[in-house]
Structure formats: C-alpha cells, structure tokens
Design a protein around this motif. Structure first.
Motif, PDB file in Angstrom:
ATOM      1  N   VAL A  23      47.378  34.686  41.126  1.00  0.00           N
ATOM      2  CA  VAL A  23      48.305  35.276  40.170  1.00  0.00           C
ATOM      3  C   VAL A  23      48.851  34.220  39.215  1.00  0.00           C
ATOM      4  CG1 VAL A  23      50.575  36.361  39.974  1.00  0.00           C
ATOM      5  CG2 VAL A  23      48.942  37.223  41.618  1.00  0.00           C
ATOM      6  N   GLY A  24      49.069  33.016  39.724  1.00  0.00           N
ATOM      7  CA  GLY A  24      49.656  31.970  38.900  1.00  0.00           C
ATOM      8  C   GLY A  24      48.686  31.226  38.012  1.00  0.00           C
ATOM      9  N   CYS A  25      47.396  31.455  38.166  1.00  0.00           N
ATOM     10  CA  CYS A  25      46.393  30.724  37.379  1.00  0.00           C
ATOM     11  C   CYS A  25      45.850  31.599  36.253  1.00  0.00           C
ATOM     12  CB  CYS A  25      45.249  30.273  38.281  1.00  0.00           C
ATOM     13  SG  CYS A  25      45.763  29.092  39.533  1.00  0.00           S
ATOM     14  N   ASN A  26      45.405  30.929  35.184  1.00  0.00           N
ATOM     15  CA  ASN A  26      44.915  31.657  34.015  1.00  0.00           C
ATOM     16  C   ASN A  26      43.419  31.961  34.070  1.00  0.00           C
ATOM     17  OD1 ASN A  26      47.429  31.694  32.846  1.00  0.00           O
ATOM     18  ND2 ASN A  26      47.126  29.739  31.830  1.00  0.00           N
ATOM     19  N   THR A  27      42.635  31.153  34.784  1.00  0.00           N
ATOM     20  CA  THR A  27      41.187  31.363  34.840  1.00  0.00           C
ATOM     21  C   THR A  27      40.709  31.365  36.281  1.00  0.00           C
ATOM     22  OG1 THR A  27      40.663  29.011  34.755  1.00  0.00           O
ATOM     23  CG2 THR A  27      40.909  30.158  32.627  1.00  0.00           C
ATOM     24  N   TRP A 119      44.952  36.587  34.858  1.00  0.00           N
ATOM     25  CA  TRP A 119      43.836  37.521  34.949  1.00  0.00           C
ATOM     26  C   TRP A 119      44.101  38.604  35.992  1.00  0.00           C
ATOM     27  CZ3 TRP A 119      41.470  37.076  39.744  1.00  0.00           C
ATOM     28  CH2 TRP A 119      41.662  35.866  40.415  1.00  0.00           C
ATOM     29  N   VAL A 120      45.183  38.472  36.745  1.00  0.00           N
ATOM     30  CA  VAL A 120      45.631  39.521  37.628  1.00  0.00           C
ATOM     31  C   VAL A 120      46.901  40.072  37.012  1.00  0.00           C
ATOM     32  CG1 VAL A 120      46.453  40.093  39.937  1.00  0.00           C
ATOM     33  CG2 VAL A 120      44.742  38.305  39.644  1.00  0.00           C
ATOM     34  N   SER A 121      46.885  41.321  36.620  1.00  0.00           N
ATOM     35  CA  SER A 121      48.069  41.878  35.961  1.00  0.00           C
ATOM     36  C   SER A 121      48.313  43.292  36.468  1.00  0.00           C
ATOM     37  CB  SER A 121      47.910  41.873  34.444  1.00  0.00           C
ATOM     38  OG  SER A 121      46.813  42.653  34.073  1.00  0.00           O
TER      39      SER A 121
END
Length: 123
Positions: A23-27, A119-121
């Motif tokens: 959840v905290g990462c962008n890729t 990427w998890v939203s």
C-alpha cells in the motif's frame, strides 16, 4: 494445537506486513524490494532463523521492538520447552501479535484512504 495457532498468527502478521508495504509503495518493483528486505530483517532480527538469546547484546536490546520477536519466543516456548498457553511468555506473545496485527491493519486502512498514487487503492 497451540503451536499451530502461533505459527498461523506469525504468518498472518507477515502477510499483513506485506500488504502494508504494498500500500505504501508506488510501483511493483519498489514493493518487491522493500518487502524482501523487511522480511529478511524480520526473519533474522526477530529470532525466527536464529534465537534472540544467541544474538549480540546490542541486537538483543532492540529486538523487542520488532513485531515477531515476542511471538517467536512464545511459539518456541510452546514447541521446544513445552510451556502451556497460560505461561507469561506465551501470553505476552499472543498479546503482542494481536496488537501488531491491529496496528498494521489500521495503518493499511489509513494509507488506502489517503494515498492517491499507490497501485492499491480503494474503489
């Protein structure tokens, strides 16, 4: 039976740690690198691969702050030493895992609600 519950709760906490990292990462790449590093750290510092009793004194002084240390000691006490579920070390491990799981789930919920670029939203 108690050893199964301890193992399942440890695996559940590691799974939630992975979700928190995702959840905290962008890729995907960033999540994979951070996830691998954090899991290796958990395995070695928390006593899963090497008991905390045999660690360096500096590592012992900070290992209690990591999520799996107390639960691993409780699980090891039940399986290797034959302690019952009501032993203080085992109860401490159970309480620790419940608190860490609750904390990580809360952080995941907050991150999902606030992170717009992950990427998890939430849909």
């Amino acid at each position: 039976m108690a050893a199964y519950v301890g193992t399942a709760s440890n695996l559940m906490l590691v799974f939630i740690c992975g979700i928190l990292i995702g959840v905290g990462c962008n890729t995907y790449y960033m999540a994979a690198y951070v996830g691998t590093a954090s899991n290796l750290m958990l395995v070695f510092i928390c006593g899963l691969a090497w008991p905390v009793e045999g660690a360096h004194y500096l590592l012992k002084s900070v290992s209690w702050m990591f999520p799996l240390t107390l639960t691993t000691q409780g699980l090891r006490g039940m399986t290797a030493r034959g302690w019952p579920l009501m032993h203080p070390t085992v109860l401490e491990g159970v309480a620790s895992i419940v608190v860490w799981i609750g904390l990580f789930v809360l952080i995941c919920i907050v991150l999902i609600k606030t992170e717009k670029g992950s990427w998890v939203s939430a849909k």
